[in-house]
Design a protein around this motif. Sequence first.
Motif, PDB file in Angstrom:
ATOM      1  N   PHE A 299       0.718  -1.037   0.249  1.00  0.00           N
ATOM      2  CA  PHE A 299      -0.136  -0.088   0.137  1.00  0.00           C
ATOM      3  C   PHE A 299       1.165   1.447   0.016  1.00  0.00           C
ATOM      4  O   PHE A 299       0.632   2.332  -0.495  1.00  0.00           O
ATOM      5  N   THR A 300       1.862   1.220   0.741  1.00  0.00           N
ATOM      6  CA  THR A 300       2.850   2.198   0.586  1.00  0.00           C
ATOM      7  C   THR A 300       3.385   2.671  -0.427  1.00  0.00           C
ATOM      8  O   THR A 300       3.486   3.791  -1.075  1.00  0.00           O
TER       9      THR A 300
ATOM     10  N   ALA B 131       0.667   3.806  -3.070  1.00  0.00           N
ATOM     11  CA  ALA B 131       0.552   5.120  -2.741  1.00  0.00           C
ATOM     12  C   ALA B 131       1.353   6.318  -3.303  1.00  0.00           C
ATOM     13  O   ALA B 131       1.034   7.209  -3.823  1.00  0.00           O
TER      14      ALA B 131
ATOM     15  N   THR C 169      -1.857   9.571  -0.479  1.00  0.00           N
ATOM     16  CA  THR C 169      -1.493   9.212   0.750  1.00  0.00           C
ATOM     17  C   THR C 169      -2.149   7.720   1.142  1.00  0.00           C
ATOM     18  O   THR C 169      -2.869   7.273   0.581  1.00  0.00           O
ATOM     19  N   PRO C 170      -1.341   7.041   1.959  1.00  0.00           N
ATOM     20  CA  PRO C 170      -1.934   5.667   2.287  1.00  0.00           C
ATOM     21  C   PRO C 170      -3.411   5.733   2.613  1.00  0.00           C
ATOM     22  O   PRO C 170      -3.868   4.522   2.346  1.00  0.00           O
ATOM     23  N   ALA C 171      -3.684   6.402   3.549  1.00  0.00           N
ATOM     24  CA  ALA C 171      -5.212   6.458   4.032  1.00  0.00           C
ATOM     25  C   ALA C 171      -6.011   6.607   2.813  1.00  0.00           C
ATOM     26  O   ALA C 171      -7.195   6.123   2.801  1.00  0.00           O
ATOM     27  N   ALA C 172      -5.816   7.515   1.635  1.00  0.00           N
ATOM     28  CA  ALA C 172      -6.757   7.702   0.849  1.00  0.00           C
ATOM     29  C   ALA C 172      -6.543   6.393  -0.207  1.00  0.00           C
ATOM     30  O   ALA C 172      -7.736   6.016  -0.825  1.00  0.00           O
TER      31      ALA C 172
ATOM     32  N   SER D 199      -5.998   3.255   0.960  1.00  0.00           N
ATOM     33  CA  SER D 199      -6.756   2.190   1.371  1.00  0.00           C
ATOM     34  C   SER D 199      -8.192   2.404   1.265  1.00  0.00           C
ATOM     35  O   SER D 199      -9.060   1.597   1.323  1.00  0.00           O
ATOM     36  N   GLY D 200      -8.777   3.895   1.329  1.00  0.00           N
ATOM     37  CA  GLY D 200     -10.171   4.120   1.183  1.00  0.00           C
ATOM     38  C   GLY D 200     -10.449   3.783  -0.193  1.00  0.00           C
ATOM     39  O   GLY D 200     -11.642   3.221  -0.308  1.00  0.00           O
TER      40      GLY D 200
ATOM     41  N   LYS E 218     -10.988  -0.066  -0.105  1.00  0.00           N
ATOM     42  CA  LYS E 218     -12.153  -0.408   0.715  1.00  0.00           C
ATOM     43  C   LYS E 218     -13.530  -0.072  -0.027  1.00  0.00           C
ATOM     44  O   LYS E 218     -14.412  -0.881  -0.141  1.00  0.00           O
TER      45      LYS E 218
ATOM     46  N   ARG F 270      -4.338  -9.534   3.442  1.00  0.00           N
ATOM     47  CA  ARG F 270      -3.358  -8.690   4.163  1.00  0.00           C
ATOM     48  C   ARG F 270      -2.802  -9.447   5.685  1.00  0.00           C
ATOM     49  O   ARG F 270      -3.736  -9.947   5.997  1.00  0.00           O
TER      50      ARG F 270
END
Length: 307
Positions: free
Chosen positions: A21-22, A25, A31-34, A36-37, A40, A53
């Motif tokens: 994911f890193t 991204a 960003t990793p959070a974006a 992952s979103g 998902k 994972r």
Amino acid sequence: MKNLTLRQLRAFQAVAESESFTLAAERLHLTPAALSGLIKELENQLGVTLFDRNTRKVGLSAVGAEFHPLTERVLQDLDDAVSNITHLKEMRRGIVRLAAPEVMSCTLVPAAMAEFRERYPQVEVRFFDVPLEEVIERTARGEIDLGIAPGSVTNPEIDRVPFMRAPLWLAVPRKHALARRSKVAWEDVKGHTFISFFRGFAQWAPAQFGAQGGDLLPQDVLAVRRINTALSMAQAGFGFTACPVYARDLAAGFGLSLVRLIGPEVRREYALLLRKGHSPPPAVEALRDFLLSFSPAWAASFAKSKS
């Protein structure tokens, strides 16, 4: 149908290829959070888990492994389509249907087509030399991409883009006394028969003569339809004619010289015709833009040298 987005598919492909994911991204400038979103959202919409994972590794699930080549194909097809559009936009290929009436057909058009072909060899220009009325009608119907027309055009289906104003010069036999002058005034023409091949000359010309228009405009006018007819009759001694300065070589073929016509200088306007309300494809835009820049300089080059 699921409302999947390109951002979701590209996020999925990036994670699948990098197994991180890193790294994915960073590749997508997210960003990793974006990231992952997005993954998902995609999994929720499909109702499946696409990645297995753990703390050390991200790998495709069984369903994800089946899904991966499908997304690769979709994204590759999209990239190919965008590439094709880009090629078109860069005028690498295409067909343009161009039409012009007689004078333009044997003067401007061959010179312009030759240079345009050098710049854009993958664009095919299909040229039609047809009467002016047909240029207008076929452009309005969409059978012609670009038309060239002198003077005004009132057809509501046509967009008119002026691109050149060329002065009229007097065509006289080489042995005539006027041929030895550097310039001739309309006053000198008034006592002779004026042979005109211009459509609506009596309507558009007076506006350029100003307040003295009625006094300077030739009174003895012989109207013909074709420039070759006018030049041939001038050669035979029936009178003088005037033609655009760029028709110098054409007049020379009839044993005529062109002399600058002043008092006043009368200019004929020419325009490109396009079908109203229709966006031209890139190849047509290329030829349109080329003619807009090429034509004025081309016409002016004839006036710089002595006829």
